[in-house]
Design a protein around this motif. Structure first.
Motif, short mmCIF file in Angstrom:
data_model
loop_
_atom_site.label_atom_id
_atom_site.label_comp_id
_atom_site.label_asym_id
_atom_site.label_seq_id
_atom_site.Cartn_x
_atom_site.Cartn_y
_atom_site.Cartn_z
N LEU A 81 0.83 -1.20 0.00
CA LEU A 81 0.00 0.00 0.00
C LEU A 81 0.87 1.25 0.00
O LEU A 81 0.60 2.20 -0.74
CB LEU A 81 -0.95 0.01 1.20
N ALA A 82 1.93 1.25 0.81
CA ALA A 82 2.83 2.40 0.84
C ALA A 82 3.47 2.63 -0.53
O ALA A 82 3.59 3.77 -0.98
CB ALA A 82 3.91 2.19 1.91
N HIS A 84 2.14 1.85 -3.44
CA HIS A 84 1.08 2.42 -4.30
C HIS A 84 0.91 3.92 -4.02
O HIS A 84 0.77 4.71 -4.95
CB HIS A 84 -0.25 1.70 -4.08
N ILE A 85 0.93 4.28 -2.76
CA ILE A 85 0.74 5.69 -2.40
C ILE A 85 1.94 6.51 -2.91
O ILE A 85 1.76 7.58 -3.49
CB ILE A 85 0.56 5.84 -0.88
N ARG A 86 3.16 6.00 -2.69
CA ARG A 86 4.36 6.72 -3.15
C ARG A 86 4.36 6.92 -4.66
O ARG A 86 4.78 7.95 -5.17
CB ARG A 86 5.62 5.95 -2.73
N GLU A 88 1.80 7.13 -6.46
CA GLU A 88 0.53 7.75 -6.81
C GLU A 88 -0.30 6.82 -7.70
O GLU A 88 -1.01 7.25 -8.61
CB GLU A 88 0.75 9.11 -7.46
N ARG A 90 -3.25 3.85 -8.09
CA ARG A 90 -4.56 3.55 -7.52
C ARG A 90 -5.25 4.80 -7.00
O ARG A 90 -5.97 4.76 -6.00
CB ARG A 90 -4.46 2.50 -6.42
N LEU A 91 -5.05 5.92 -7.66
CA LEU A 91 -5.68 7.16 -7.22
C LEU A 91 -7.21 7.08 -7.29
O LEU A 91 -7.90 7.80 -6.58
CB LEU A 91 -5.17 8.35 -8.03
N ARG A 94 -8.73 6.49 -3.93
CA ARG A 94 -8.27 7.45 -2.93
C ARG A 94 -9.14 7.44 -1.66
O ARG A 94 -8.62 7.35 -0.56
CB ARG A 94 -8.23 8.85 -3.54
N ILE A 97 -8.72 4.26 0.31
CA ILE A 97 -7.41 4.25 0.98
C ILE A 97 -7.45 5.15 2.21
O ILE A 97 -6.99 4.77 3.30
CB ILE A 97 -6.29 4.68 0.01
N LEU A 98 -8.02 6.34 2.07
CA LEU A 98 -8.14 7.25 3.22
C LEU A 98 -8.99 6.63 4.33
O LEU A 98 -8.65 6.74 5.52
CB LEU A 98 -8.73 8.59 2.78
N LEU A 101 -6.86 4.03 6.06
CA LEU A 101 -5.85 4.64 6.92
C LEU A 101 -6.46 5.21 8.19
O LEU A 101 -5.88 5.09 9.28
CB LEU A 101 -5.08 5.72 6.14
#
Length: 121
Positions: A81-82, A84-86, A88, A90-91, A94, A97-98, A101
């Protein structure tokens, strides 16, 4: 190490109670502060024993759904997941994911300091 009674949670409760009832009143200053830190650490361990597995399973379930990866390795799922976020990546997910988290942060607070969750409401 299976034991009958007292359970590990009951042992922790007994130690905490003893420290708060019999030791804390005898201490002041830095020693009292260190005792308070130790009691808080015991509380965290107690909560982790009681709820940690179910919170980990819930987190794993959310990550499997988000990442479409059936891995059992929670650490590997979090690393994915980290990544993917780094990147950007799978926006489109979003909000999911939020939400994940936020739920994960609240679960960690349940273990480390549930009083912070009370302030949220």
């Amino acid at each position: 190490m299976p034991i009958d009674r007292p359970s590990p949670t009951e042992l922790l409760e007994a130690v905490q109670n003893h420290l708060q009832t019999h030791v804390a009143p005898e201490l002041e200053g830095q020693a009292a502060f260190h005792l308070k830190v130790a009691i808080n650490a015991l509380s965290m361990v107690e909560r982790a024993l009681s709820h940690g597995d179910s919170l980990d399973q819930a987190e794993r379930g959310r990550l499997v759904q988000l990442l479409k990866d059936p891995s059992d390795d929670l650490l590997a799922l979090n690393r994915a997941l980290a990544d993917h976020i780094r990147q950007e990546d799978r926006l489109e997910d979003r909000q999911a994911i939020l939400d994940h988290l936020r739920e994960t942060a609240e679960a960690k607070l349940q273990l480390s300091n549930p009083k912070y969750l009370d302030a949220k409401t």
